[in-house]
Design an enzyme around this catalytic site. Structure first.
Site, PDB file in Angstrom:
ATOM      1  N   HIS A 150      59.183  28.336  44.807  1.00 34.32           N
ATOM      2  CA  HIS A 150      59.055  29.126  43.580  1.00 34.32           C
ATOM      3  C   HIS A 150      59.206  28.208  42.377  1.00 34.32           C
ATOM      4  O   HIS A 150      58.410  28.251  41.433  1.00 34.32           O
ATOM      5  CB  HIS A 150      60.107  30.229  43.581  1.00 34.32           C
ATOM      6  CG  HIS A 150      60.078  31.114  42.387  1.00 34.32           C
ATOM      7  ND1 HIS A 150      59.035  31.974  42.121  1.00 34.32           N
ATOM      8  CD2 HIS A 150      60.973  31.286  41.373  1.00 34.32           C
ATOM      9  CE1 HIS A 150      59.276  32.638  41.007  1.00 34.32           C
ATOM     10  NE2 HIS A 150      60.446  32.233  40.523  1.00 34.32           N
ATOM     11  N   HIS A 170      64.449  29.563  35.613  1.00 37.65           N
ATOM     12  CA  HIS A 170      63.702  30.564  34.852  1.00 37.65           C
ATOM     13  C   HIS A 170      64.636  31.378  33.945  1.00 37.65           C
ATOM     14  O   HIS A 170      65.775  31.687  34.313  1.00 37.65           O
ATOM     15  CB  HIS A 170      62.934  31.486  35.794  1.00 37.65           C
ATOM     16  CG  HIS A 170      61.730  30.829  36.391  1.00 37.65           C
ATOM     17  ND1 HIS A 170      61.082  31.309  37.506  1.00 37.65           N
ATOM     18  CD2 HIS A 170      61.057  29.699  36.034  1.00 37.65           C
ATOM     19  CE1 HIS A 170      60.061  30.516  37.810  1.00 37.65           C
ATOM     20  NE2 HIS A 170      60.030  29.539  36.917  1.00 37.65           N
ATOM     21  N   HIS A 184      67.891  28.879  39.929  1.00 37.86           N
ATOM     22  CA  HIS A 184      66.757  28.134  39.385  1.00 37.86           C
ATOM     23  C   HIS A 184      66.670  28.352  37.885  1.00 37.86           C
ATOM     24  O   HIS A 184      67.413  29.162  37.325  1.00 37.86           O
ATOM     25  CB  HIS A 184      65.452  28.488  40.099  1.00 37.86           C
ATOM     26  CG  HIS A 184      64.984  29.900  39.902  1.00 37.86           C
ATOM     27  ND1 HIS A 184      65.630  30.992  40.442  1.00 37.86           N
ATOM     28  CD2 HIS A 184      63.909  30.407  39.231  1.00 37.86           C
ATOM     29  CE1 HIS A 184      64.980  32.093  40.121  1.00 37.86           C
ATOM     30  NE2 HIS A 184      63.941  31.765  39.382  1.00 37.86           N
ATOM     31  N   HIS A 187      65.459  40.594  42.460  1.00 37.41           N
ATOM     32  CA  HIS A 187      64.559  41.577  41.855  1.00 37.41           C
ATOM     33  C   HIS A 187      64.400  42.797  42.752  1.00 37.41           C
ATOM     34  O   HIS A 187      64.472  42.700  43.977  1.00 37.41           O
ATOM     35  CB  HIS A 187      63.168  40.968  41.620  1.00 37.41           C
ATOM     36  CG  HIS A 187      63.125  39.957  40.525  1.00 37.41           C
ATOM     37  ND1 HIS A 187      62.985  40.289  39.205  1.00 37.41           N
ATOM     38  CD2 HIS A 187      63.209  38.605  40.566  1.00 37.41           C
ATOM     39  CE1 HIS A 187      62.981  39.185  38.467  1.00 37.41           C
ATOM     40  NE2 HIS A 187      63.120  38.147  39.277  1.00 37.41           N
ATOM     41  N   ASP A 246      64.882  34.428  32.999  1.00 36.07           N
ATOM     42  CA  ASP A 246      65.454  35.710  33.409  1.00 36.07           C
ATOM     43  C   ASP A 246      66.600  35.530  34.404  1.00 36.07           C
ATOM     44  O   ASP A 246      67.205  36.510  34.840  1.00 36.07           O
ATOM     45  CB  ASP A 246      64.382  36.642  33.967  1.00 36.07           C
ATOM     46  CG  ASP A 246      63.716  36.128  35.232  1.00 36.07           C
ATOM     47  OD1 ASP A 246      63.517  34.901  35.352  1.00 36.07           O
ATOM     48  OD2 ASP A 246      63.381  36.952  36.109  1.00 36.07           O
ATOM     49  N   HIS A 247      66.910  34.275  34.737  1.00 39.56           N
ATOM     50  CA  HIS A 247      68.065  33.961  35.590  1.00 39.56           C
ATOM     51  C   HIS A 247      69.129  33.157  34.841  1.00 39.56           C
ATOM     52  O   HIS A 247      70.245  33.029  35.341  1.00 39.56           O
ATOM     53  CB  HIS A 247      67.609  33.172  36.824  1.00 39.56           C
ATOM     54  CG  HIS A 247      66.729  33.964  37.736  1.00 39.56           C
ATOM     55  ND1 HIS A 247      67.127  34.385  38.983  1.00 39.56           N
ATOM     56  CD2 HIS A 247      65.472  34.439  37.570  1.00 39.56           C
ATOM     57  CE1 HIS A 247      66.145  35.081  39.553  1.00 39.56           C
ATOM     58  NE2 HIS A 247      65.136  35.119  38.704  1.00 39.56           N
ATOM     59  N   ASP A 256      64.713  33.849  43.669  1.00 39.44           N
ATOM     60  CA  ASP A 256      63.327  34.319  43.782  1.00 39.44           C
ATOM     61  C   ASP A 256      62.593  33.637  44.929  1.00 39.44           C
ATOM     62  O   ASP A 256      61.363  33.516  44.888  1.00 39.44           O
ATOM     63  CB  ASP A 256      62.583  34.056  42.477  1.00 39.44           C
ATOM     64  CG  ASP A 256      63.003  34.993  41.356  1.00 39.44           C
ATOM     65  OD1 ASP A 256      63.815  35.904  41.610  1.00 39.44           O
ATOM     66  OD2 ASP A 256      62.538  34.812  40.218  1.00 39.44           O
TER      67      ASP A 256
END
Length: 265
Positions: free
Chosen positions: A119, A62, A60, A176, A64-65, A138
């Site tokens: 998400h 975001h 996805h 995570h 942090d990915h 996530d």
């Protein structure tokens, strides 16, 4: 700590930020990564091991990915594969857009794409039957699930239900290290679940040794994760006590649990 898969494929976590995991797949001197939120630790490991990065998988959009995608793609010419319905920052590298029903070959293994919105609107997961693994970003966490930033409770519950139908031995490679916090919440929901108490104790011991608590398995998640147990009478009753009327349906129970977890300390 490496996780065995096929005899010639190893899956390892690369720690990133405060609690992210970037998953590294290795076969001989070839490699793939899942959700590289930053390039530095991936680059360092590739260089230290003499690995050639062939594929970058993204679940996805975001940051942090995806934060390391552009640099890694530019440095290695690795193929970038990600969700068809999301904008992924690739720095100009071509994105192979994937959706439900697609299959891609990574390091000689077939990965089946599953749409798992909730998400984010276009979130996908990669199921690798040969590796008994699912890379779910996530969406599904060990003991929990992701927040609903772009989707509805009904969408997220459907996504989780579809993941939960994969074989029980499937290992859950989420992104995570949230497990201990998730299990504390799960015990609030189901204090009398003996499997949950055992799992919590085991995970505490792992973290005391600085070991990852993931991957888990879908059998573990079905036995202990409240977000996969919304049809269990004890879970529905707990949701109903928290929010009267929440126990009337699986979606209502899920929505009440997610709201409860958002505020849980």
């Amino acid at each position: 700590m490496p996780s065995p898969a096929k005899p010639d494929v190893v899956i390892e976590p690369i720690a990133a930020f405060r609690d992210n995991y970037i998953w590294l797949l290795i076969r001989d001197h070839r490699a793939a990564v899942v959700d590289p939120g930053t390039a530095d630790p991936v680059r360092a490991l590739l260089n230290a091991r003499g690995l050639m990065l062939e594929t970058i998988l993204v679940t996805h959009h975001h940051a942090d990915h995806t934060g390391g995608v552009a640099a890694l793609a530019a440095e290695t010419s690795a193929a970038v594969m990600g969700p068809a319905r999301e904008d992924i920052a690739t720095g100009g590298a071509r994105l192979q857009r994937l959706r439900e029903g697609d299959t891609v070959c990574v390091l000689g293994c077939n990965l089946n794409v599953i749409d798992v919105p909730g998400h984010t609107a276009g979130h996908i997961a990669f199921h690798a039957p040969e590796l008994q693994a699912v890379f779910c970003g996530d969406t599904l966490f060990a003991g929990g699930c992701g927040r609903l930033f772009e989707g509805t409770p009904a969408q997220m519950l459907d996504s989780l239900t579809r993941l939960a139908k994969l074989p029980g031995a499937t290992r859950v490679f989420c992104a995570h290290e949230y497990t201990l916090a998730n299990l504390r919440f799960a015990r609030e929901v189901e204090p009398d679940n003996p499997f949950l108490a055992q799992r919590q104790q085991a995970c505490v011991r792992q973290r005391e040794q600085a070991l990852p608590t993931v991957p888990s398995t879908l059998d573990e998640e079905r036995a202990t994760n409240p977000f996969l147990r919304v049809d269990e009478p004890a879970v529905r009753a707990a949701a109903d006590r928290r929010q009267p009327g929440a126990g009337r349906s699986a979606v209502d129970t899920f929505a009440a649990l997610r709201t409860w977890k958002n505020a849980f300390a």
